[in-house]
Design a protein around this motif. Structure first.
Motif, PDB file in Angstrom:
ATOM      1  N   PHE A   1      -2.010   3.050   5.243  1.00  0.00           N
ATOM      2  CA  PHE A   1      -0.843   3.900   4.985  1.00  0.00           C
ATOM      3  C   PHE A   1      -0.114   3.458   3.721  1.00  0.00           C
ATOM      4  O   PHE A   1       0.236   4.281   2.869  1.00  0.00           O
ATOM      5  CB  PHE A   1       0.119   3.867   6.180  1.00  0.00           C
ATOM      6  CG  PHE A   1       1.343   4.708   5.962  1.00  0.00           C
ATOM      7  CD1 PHE A   1       1.259   6.093   5.991  1.00  0.00           C
ATOM      8  CD2 PHE A   1       2.563   4.123   5.692  1.00  0.00           C
ATOM      9  CE1 PHE A   1       2.388   6.878   5.767  1.00  0.00           C
ATOM     10  CE2 PHE A   1       3.699   4.901   5.466  1.00  0.00           C
ATOM     11  CZ  PHE A   1       3.602   6.284   5.507  1.00  0.00           C
ATOM     12  N   ARG A   2       0.078   2.156   3.569  1.00  0.00           N
ATOM     13  CA  ARG A   2       0.745   1.665   2.352  1.00  0.00           C
ATOM     14  C   ARG A   2      -0.045   2.067   1.112  1.00  0.00           C
ATOM     15  O   ARG A   2       0.541   2.486   0.111  1.00  0.00           O
ATOM     16  CB  ARG A   2       0.842   0.138   2.379  1.00  0.00           C
ATOM     17  CG  ARG A   2       1.999  -0.394   3.161  1.00  0.00           C
ATOM     18  CD  ARG A   2       2.182  -1.877   2.812  1.00  0.00           C
ATOM     19  NE  ARG A   2       2.788  -2.596   3.900  1.00  0.00           N
ATOM     20  CZ  ARG A   2       4.080  -2.517   4.238  1.00  0.00           C
ATOM     21  NH1 ARG A   2       4.887  -1.738   3.552  1.00  0.00           N
ATOM     22  NH2 ARG A   2       4.540  -3.190   5.259  1.00  0.00           N
ATOM     23  N   ALA A   3      -1.373   1.933   1.180  1.00  0.00           N
ATOM     24  CA  ALA A   3      -2.201   2.282   0.016  1.00  0.00           C
ATOM     25  C   ALA A   3      -2.078   3.775  -0.294  1.00  0.00           C
ATOM     26  O   ALA A   3      -2.014   4.168  -1.467  1.00  0.00           O
ATOM     27  CB  ALA A   3      -3.661   1.910   0.286  1.00  0.00           C
ATOM     28  N   SER A   4      -2.008   4.610   0.734  1.00  0.00           N
ATOM     29  CA  SER A   4      -1.921   6.057   0.483  1.00  0.00           C
ATOM     30  C   SER A   4      -0.574   6.404  -0.128  1.00  0.00           C
ATOM     31  O   SER A   4      -0.480   7.275  -0.987  1.00  0.00           O
ATOM     32  CB  SER A   4      -2.161   6.855   1.764  1.00  0.00           C
ATOM     33  OG  SER A   4      -1.024   6.822   2.595  1.00  0.00           O
ATOM     34  N   ARG A   5       0.490   5.699   0.276  1.00  0.00           N
ATOM     35  CA  ARG A   5       1.808   5.927  -0.325  1.00  0.00           C
ATOM     36  C   ARG A   5       1.770   5.567  -1.805  1.00  0.00           C
ATOM     37  O   ARG A   5       2.289   6.289  -2.649  1.00  0.00           O
ATOM     38  CB  ARG A   5       2.860   5.051   0.357  1.00  0.00           C
ATOM     39  CG  ARG A   5       3.062   5.363   1.811  1.00  0.00           C
ATOM     40  CD  ARG A   5       4.001   6.498   2.031  1.00  0.00           C
ATOM     41  NE  ARG A   5       5.345   6.196   1.551  1.00  0.00           N
ATOM     42  CZ  ARG A   5       6.326   7.088   1.482  1.00  0.00           C
ATOM     43  NH1 ARG A   5       6.101   8.329   1.839  1.00  0.00           N
ATOM     44  NH2 ARG A   5       7.512   6.751   1.057  1.00  0.00           N
ATOM     45  N   ALA A   6       1.143   4.428  -2.122  1.00  0.00           N
ATOM     46  CA  ALA A   6       1.105   3.964  -3.509  1.00  0.00           C
ATOM     47  C   ALA A   6       0.386   4.973  -4.388  1.00  0.00           C
ATOM     48  O   ALA A   6       0.772   5.206  -5.534  1.00  0.00           O
ATOM     49  CB  ALA A   6       0.401   2.605  -3.581  1.00  0.00           C
ATOM     50  N   SER A   7      -0.658   5.618  -3.852  1.00  0.00           N
ATOM     51  CA  SER A   7      -1.452   6.515  -4.689  1.00  0.00           C
ATOM     52  C   SER A   7      -0.905   7.937  -4.718  1.00  0.00           C
ATOM     53  O   SER A   7      -1.367   8.759  -5.508  1.00  0.00           O
ATOM     54  CB  SER A   7      -2.906   6.539  -4.204  1.00  0.00           C
ATOM     55  OG  SER A   7      -2.960   7.119  -2.929  1.00  0.00           O
ATOM     56  N   THR A   8       0.071   8.260  -3.880  1.00  0.00           N
ATOM     57  CA  THR A   8       0.568   9.637  -3.895  1.00  0.00           C
ATOM     58  C   THR A   8       1.970   9.750  -4.476  1.00  0.00           C
ATOM     59  O   THR A   8       2.579  10.807  -4.439  1.00  0.00           O
ATOM     60  CB  THR A   8       0.616  10.254  -2.477  1.00  0.00           C
ATOM     61  OG1 THR A   8       1.409   9.404  -1.644  1.00  0.00           O
ATOM     62  CG2 THR A   8      -0.752  10.410  -1.893  1.00  0.00           C
ATOM     63  N   ASP A   9       2.496   8.642  -5.022  1.00  0.00           N
ATOM     64  CA  ASP A   9       3.788   8.716  -5.688  1.00  0.00           C
ATOM     65  C   ASP A   9       4.829   9.304  -4.733  1.00  0.00           C
ATOM     66  O   ASP A   9       5.616  10.172  -5.082  1.00  0.00           O
ATOM     67  CB  ASP A   9       3.635   9.601  -6.933  1.00  0.00           C
ATOM     68  CG  ASP A   9       4.801   9.416  -7.900  1.00  0.00           C
ATOM     69  OD1 ASP A   9       5.506   8.406  -7.777  1.00  0.00           O
ATOM     70  OD2 ASP A   9       4.983  10.296  -8.759  1.00  0.00           O
ATOM     71  N   ALA A  10       4.825   8.815  -3.490  1.00  0.00           N
ATOM     72  CA  ALA A  10       5.585   9.478  -2.428  1.00  0.00           C
ATOM     73  C   ALA A  10       7.051   9.047  -2.329  1.00  0.00           C
ATOM     74  O   ALA A  10       7.749   9.463  -1.422  1.00  0.00           O
ATOM     75  CB  ALA A  10       4.891   9.227  -1.086  1.00  0.00           C
ATOM     76  N   GLU A  11       7.523   8.251  -3.284  1.00  0.00           N
ATOM     77  CA  GLU A  11       8.874   7.692  -3.159  1.00  0.00           C
ATOM     78  C   GLU A  11       9.954   8.611  -3.724  1.00  0.00           C
ATOM     79  O   GLU A  11      10.984   8.157  -4.176  1.00  0.00           O
ATOM     80  CB  GLU A  11       8.956   6.325  -3.853  1.00  0.00           C
ATOM     81  CG  GLU A  11       8.056   5.263  -3.246  1.00  0.00           C
ATOM     82  CD  GLU A  11       8.455   4.830  -1.840  1.00  0.00           C
ATOM     83  OE1 GLU A  11       9.591   5.134  -1.438  1.00  0.00           O
ATOM     84  OE2 GLU A  11       7.621   4.236  -1.163  1.00  0.00           O
ATOM     85  N   GLY A  12       9.713   9.909  -3.759  1.00  0.00           N
ATOM     86  CA  GLY A  12      10.702  10.827  -4.316  1.00  0.00           C
ATOM     87  C   GLY A  12      12.068  10.649  -3.672  1.00  0.00           C
ATOM     88  O   GLY A  12      12.171  10.416  -2.474  1.00  0.00           O
ATOM     89  N   ALA A  13      13.132  10.775  -4.476  1.00  0.00           N
ATOM     90  CA  ALA A  13      14.475  10.548  -3.954  1.00  0.00           C
ATOM     91  C   ALA A  13      14.830  11.622  -2.938  1.00  0.00           C
ATOM     92  O   ALA A  13      14.533  12.796  -3.128  1.00  0.00           O
ATOM     93  CB  ALA A  13      15.474  10.556  -5.099  1.00  0.00           C
TER      94      ALA A  13
END
Ligand code: DHB
Ligand code: FE
Length: 285
Positions: free
Chosen positions: A22-34
């Motif tokens: 899950f962490r790896a998928s977050r890193a690759s999808t730029d999912a940290e949008g505000a």
């Protein structure tokens, strides 16, 4: 993944592996949008209010509060948050997403997807071990649009548990990529996938999620299922699962993720193999 070093035929470590994936998928999808402060306020406040209400209604005591605190810490330290949330919460997020969806109905993704699998043109056989246990299953059908026209070259990214209910990449001792592939439909949108019938899946019993389930007297089972993303350029991706008529736990899925439209009824052919057909309907993006 440390879990794959263990030899025991249990799913110990599957939850922790799911955290890494899950962490790896977050890193690759730029999912940290505000997220807007108003939205955080609205949702976080509602969650806390719901918790406060339960404490009042159920007369929750200090010892119970401290036990919950300990359990929440254990879930994090054991890496089981993806597993816990996908079993007990994701189905409602999916229900909300489904309000605006047409075509084949979706259901939860769960914690065990691994991206970047082999691409295989249809007809395809999923990667198996030489001694793969279970009934051979030939799963075929078409991918069409809302008007019934074929979607040539649609991709079926498929993954599922083995004949003992374990997923490659998570349970120990199963080769990477086993029972996983991206199958590409032909020019008529047709696909045929040969694999083995999966067994029901049991939430690992050794971890904090399993301990909660046992402490509450619930059961830890999901019915046997195939996971799929079905996608093509210009269409909305479907995240779904297919289940098996008459299978154990079909009417009592711990993850509450079954739907009547998603049940296959495989028949044994003269060739001794199970055969089942299903057509997927994609809506425009
Ligand atoms: C979980 C496992 C699954 O195989 C699935 O499809 C959904 C959830 C879980 O253990 O969280
Ligand atoms: Fe699953």
């Amino acid at each position: 993944m440390t879990s794959t070093e263990q030899k025991s035929p249990s799913a110990a470590g599957s939850g922790a592996s799911a955290t890494e994936v899950f962490r790896a998928s977050r890193a690759s999808t730029d999912a940290e949008g505000a997220v807007a402060a108003e939205r955080v306020d609205e949702v976080a406040r509602a969650v806390l209010t719901a918790v406060h209400d339960v404490i009042r209604e159920k007369d929750v005591s200090y010892p119970e509060f401290q036990a919950v605190k300990q359990w929440l810490m254990d879930v994090g330290e054991g890496g089981e948050w993806p597993l816990f949330l996908d079993v007990f919460v994701e189905h409602v997020v999916e229900e909300v997403a489904a309000r605006t969806q047409q075509g084949t109905v979706g259901t939860i993704q769960g914690p065990y997807y691994v991206p970047d699998q082999q691409r295989l043109p249809s007809p395809a056989a999923l990667p198996t071990r030489p001694d793969e246990k279970g009934d051979t299953l030939v799963f075929s059908g078409r991918v069409v649009d809302l008007d019934g026209n074929p979607v040539a070259g649609a991709e079926l990214d498929i993954w599922h548990a083995d004949g003992q209910g374990y997923y490659s990449g998570f349970a120990p001792g199963i080769p990477a990529g086993n029972l996983r592939a991206v199958v590409v439909a032909d020019d008529a949108g047709r696909f045929e996938i040969t694999t083995v019938a999966p067994a029901p899946y049991q939430i690992p019993t050794e971890g904090p999620t399993g301990k909660l389930i046992a402490a509450a007297g619930w059961h830890p089972w999901r019915p046997a299922h195939l996971h799929l993303f079905v996608q093509a350029p210009g269409y909305r991706r479907i995240t779904t699962q297919l289940y098996f008529q008459g299978g154990d736990w079909l009417d009592d899925d711990v993850a509450e993720a079954t739907k009547p439209e998603l049940v296959l009824d495989p028949q044994r052919g003269d060739d001794g193999r199970l055969h089942s057909e299903y057509d997927f309907v994609l809506e425009p993006a």
